[in-house]
Write an enzyme that holds these catalytic residues in place. Sequence first.
Site, PDB file in Angstrom:
ATOM      1  N   HIS A 371       0.792  -1.231   0.000  1.00 37.99           N
ATOM      2  CA  HIS A 371       0.000   0.000   0.000  1.00 37.99           C
ATOM      3  C   HIS A 371       0.818   1.271   0.000  1.00 37.99           C
ATOM      4  CE1 HIS A 371      -4.187  -1.343   0.415  1.00 37.99           C
ATOM      5  NE2 HIS A 371      -3.637  -2.420   0.927  1.00 37.99           N
ATOM      6  N   LYS A 567      -8.804  14.141   3.833  1.00 38.59           N
ATOM      7  CA  LYS A 567      -7.962  12.938   3.870  1.00 38.59           C
ATOM      8  C   LYS A 567      -7.079  13.087   5.098  1.00 38.59           C
ATOM      9  CE  LYS A 567      -6.342  14.050  -0.284  1.00 38.59           C
ATOM     10  NZ  LYS A 567      -6.227  12.853  -1.075  1.00 38.59           N
ATOM     11  N   ARG A 568      -6.364  12.031   5.468  1.00 39.24           N
ATOM     12  CA  ARG A 568      -5.460  12.157   6.596  1.00 39.24           C
ATOM     13  C   ARG A 568      -4.470  13.296   6.364  1.00 39.24           C
ATOM     14  NH1 ARG A 568      -5.607   8.276  10.852  1.00 39.24           N
ATOM     15  NH2 ARG A 568      -3.748   9.389  11.530  1.00 39.24           N
ATOM     16  N   LYS A 573       0.797  14.501   1.356  1.00 42.05           N
ATOM     17  CA  LYS A 573      -0.475  14.830   0.709  1.00 42.05           C
ATOM     18  C   LYS A 573      -0.595  16.334   0.425  1.00 42.05           C
ATOM     19  CE  LYS A 573      -2.958  10.887   2.786  1.00 42.05           C
ATOM     20  NZ  LYS A 573      -3.778  10.226   1.743  1.00 42.05           N
ATOM     21  N   THR A 675      -8.238   6.827  -2.849  1.00 44.88           N
ATOM     22  CA  THR A 675      -9.588   6.394  -3.186  1.00 44.88           C
ATOM     23  C   THR A 675     -10.552   7.564  -2.998  1.00 44.88           C
ATOM     24  OG1 THR A 675      -9.786   5.528  -0.934  1.00 44.88           O
ATOM     25  CG2 THR A 675      -9.347   3.927  -2.703  1.00 44.88           C
ATOM     26  N   LYS A 679     -14.107   8.797  -5.068  1.00 43.78           N
ATOM     27  CA  LYS A 679     -15.417   9.129  -4.473  1.00 43.78           C
ATOM     28  C   LYS A 679     -15.855  10.524  -4.882  1.00 43.78           C
ATOM     29  CE  LYS A 679     -13.652   6.788  -0.453  1.00 43.78           C
ATOM     30  NZ  LYS A 679     -13.163   7.114   0.904  1.00 43.78           N
TER      31      LYS A 679
HETATM   32  C1  LIG Z   1     -11.899   7.499   1.267  1.00 40.26           C
HETATM   33  C2  LIG Z   1     -11.503   7.857   2.620  1.00 40.26           C
HETATM   34  C3  LIG Z   1     -10.156   8.050   2.937  1.00 40.26           C
HETATM   35  C4  LIG Z   1      -9.047   7.941   1.903  1.00 40.26           C
HETATM   36  O1  LIG Z   1      -8.881   9.211   1.282  1.00 40.26           O
HETATM   37  P1  LIG Z   1      -7.611   9.519   0.379  1.00 40.26           P
HETATM   38  O2  LIG Z   1      -7.924  10.859  -0.193  1.00 40.26           O
HETATM   39  O3  LIG Z   1      -7.576   8.474  -0.683  1.00 40.26           O
HETATM   40  O4  LIG Z   1      -6.430   9.527   1.256  1.00 40.26           O
HETATM   41  C5  LIG Z   1      -9.821   8.394   4.224  1.00 40.26           C
HETATM   42  N1  LIG Z   1     -10.767   8.549   5.173  1.00 40.26           N
HETATM   43  C6  LIG Z   1     -12.069   8.394   4.901  1.00 40.26           C
HETATM   44  C7  LIG Z   1     -13.067   8.599   5.985  1.00 40.26           C
HETATM   45  C8  LIG Z   1     -12.489   8.033   3.625  1.00 40.26           C
HETATM   46  O5  LIG Z   1     -13.787   7.854   3.381  1.00 40.26           O
END
Ligand SMILES: *Cc1c(COP(=O)(O)O)cnc(C)c1O
Length: 832
Positions: A371, A567-568, A573, A675, A679
């Site tokens: 990952h 995101k985190r 990032k 991911t 979304k």
């Molecule tokens: C999809 C999702 C992530 C992953 O987000 P990235 O932008 O791909 O890092 C992290 N936390 C939550 C709650 C999510 O739904």
Amino acid sequence: MRVPLPLGNDALALQESFIDHLQYTLAELPKHIDSEWEPYVALVLAVRDRMIERWIKTQDAYYEQDAKRVYYMSLEFLMGRTMGNSLVNMGLLDQTTKALHQLGYKLEELRDAEWDAGLGNGGLGRLAACFLDSMATMGYPSYGYGIRYDYGIFHQRIVNGQQVETPDAWLRYGNPWEIARSGDKFTVNFNGRVNTYVDGNGKLTNEWVDTRAVLATPYDTPIPGFGGKTVNTLRLWSAKAVNDFNFEDFNEGDYVRSVEKRAQSESISRVLYPNDNTLRGKELRLAQEYFFCAATLQDVIRRYKKRYHMYDEPRGLKTFDRFAEKTAIQLNDTHPALAIPELMRILIDLEGLGWEEAWDITTNTFAYTNHTVMPEALERWPVAMMAYLLPRHLQIILEINSRFLALVRERFPGDDARLSRMSIIEEGSEQRVRMATLAMVGSHSVNGVAALHTDILKAELFRDFYEMWPDKFSNKTNGVTQRRWLLKCNPGLANLISGVAGRGWITDLFELRKLEPLAEDPAFQEKWRAVKRVNKLLLARLIQSKYRKQGKQITLNPDSLFDCQVKRMHEYKRQLLNVLHVITLYNQIKDNPNADHTPRTVIFGGKAAPGYYTAKLIIRLINAVGDVVNNDPVVGDRLKVAFMPDYRVSLAEVIFPASDLSEQISTAGTEASGTGNMKFALNGALTIGTMDGANIEIREEVGDDNIFIFGLTAEQVNEVKQHYNPWDYYNSNGQLKRVLDMIGSGYFSGGDATVFAPIVDSLLYGGDRYLLLADYASYIECQQRVSQMYRDPHEWTKRSILNVARMGKFSSDRVIKQYAEEIWNAVPVDVR
Ligand SMILES: *Cc1c(COP(=O)(O)O)cnc(C)c1O
């Protein structure tokens, strides 16, 4: 025996179940209930009963049809709430809404009583949750295995602009979705020593003795597929103390101490480690990983034996010949990689197999998903720690290593440098076990999670291994489940789409292509924008209420461009790059207050690991910039900055549908896939992003005109890093210099230059590891194109529709089909 009658799925039958559970399970009378919790629990139980019918049928079908089982092992499952998704997948949404309405309840309100199951940090844990939904929807005989942490990912509060963590005691009032299987417990051992001797038949035998034992008890959650035919299982382990009595303590009369020791055993499943893409080498974490692997494998073997030991009884043989044929185990990162030496230990020490036979079975069973390529995220456990906690496993790992290195030597004679690079044991001041190497050596398949990521694995991180075993490597680009991330979270858009394209997309996301001819249809565009506007109003209201709770006032303009980065929090990032853009916009408005600026609302959300100083300081900076920008009368509603506290799945379900612009701006070559990017696009946001992770494949699908790409490519990043000097960019870009000087001089910290100095220093003096300054100019220019485009609703909406129409590839259904066909060799089972 009397077989229970099937439960009805109409509103009346649901009402009966609901009232029954209120009375007989909860001992409540409706008129005396004064919170949402009791009716919520009664509703869960009514829905759960209906899932259980299908659950039992599903498990029986797997048994009867002799299916190959798939086990998805993950230390994280970021499930979020279960109610909405279960109702959608079971087809109970409309009748439940009706049933509750007649009883005077609102489904929305009861849903809100549910706590998020936050047993994960971010993308990795959410991927596991999306995979469960897809595996159940497609009918794969599969099981999720994980840990039932008492405390999930911490809650984030913002106090004086800074992150404060509070524990997530999500089980405090109980979890009505799960079923405790107290009877199916297993013992897991730790510590002790290895007793090696030659047995009566002259066979060298290793016995792990004098161990400390902990019990693993399983809790099962039903996972319904869409359509409600298949219901799979998520099995999570909880640690319990064994019931043996320590007579030493007893003799010393120290009863309290012996009870305290029990609490120590049970601490193994106490808390999820809150680090995303970085690791803390804590012994308790290693204990968690082994606890999880040992319990899971005992269960997997129990299920195998139930059938196949019987199968071979006529021959008088108890055999594992068919284990790999009937069992596929996917390792979600290296966190469960101890399952490899554990299976070897079971087969050799407990079942009496020889090494070669055991190794064959093991490598044919396991597959490993990588990952991340970030070095700080690669697990490397000290050999000394493993020698103490898992002495027999260390022996087995060393044996695996010496046999493996012999192969390498044979294949690449005289190449000692290669040998030390490929060794499972890293030498140095402290010896360590490289878990990624162990996972690769012990698996028949290694996969990355996006095309670029897999290419980097092959060419850089795992190059030696790729040269040795090119056929082991493959790519499986991540995906997300459209059931949660469109159908459930964005009913307005889902209905609009189904109205013109039918409902096929729910199980075949490529069906969204039917939207393409409507991309420029003015009437359809109008409806599309209306849905987005309603979603934006909902999010605006939510943010405003969160701010009120912090004693702050913010008003958001739903007609502004909603620019979201959730995101985190992590340096790679580059939330900080986004902040640099915000300050640049602020300066542009201040310099030229009468010009026609495109109104923007920049929304951030994300947790920082509690020990990650820089990430926490960036949160503080976002809030500080917000305080200045949001309260500047010159700016007005043309620029707002909001930080959403406690970003989690249930909040994500409100944010994605309301977003116009998706920020995916990691340094190229650092984000394995992402991911969140998928979304957002699935909900009609346009992406501004780098050529990183799955952004590259999103661009490929939606077309260059329908995405905003900027910055260095991964190749260019490697190039630039050779001779990078951040000062060159600082000195040659006046806009950039001004922004950094403002942060560094205390403009956003009431004149106190010390507060944010470490941030500016990390860029100018610390080498700017993630090349923010190198990408700044390109990012700003790209954002100008975004603002320009947003002023043309026809052009913007066309692109929004085309993005959604071309998201077919990014369904986790596609991913699971690839894993099943190319790695697991598993086929769906039809549950009648
Ligand atoms: C999809 C999702 C992530 C992953 O987000 P990235 O932008 O791909 O890092 C992290 N936390 C939550 C709650 C999510 O739904």
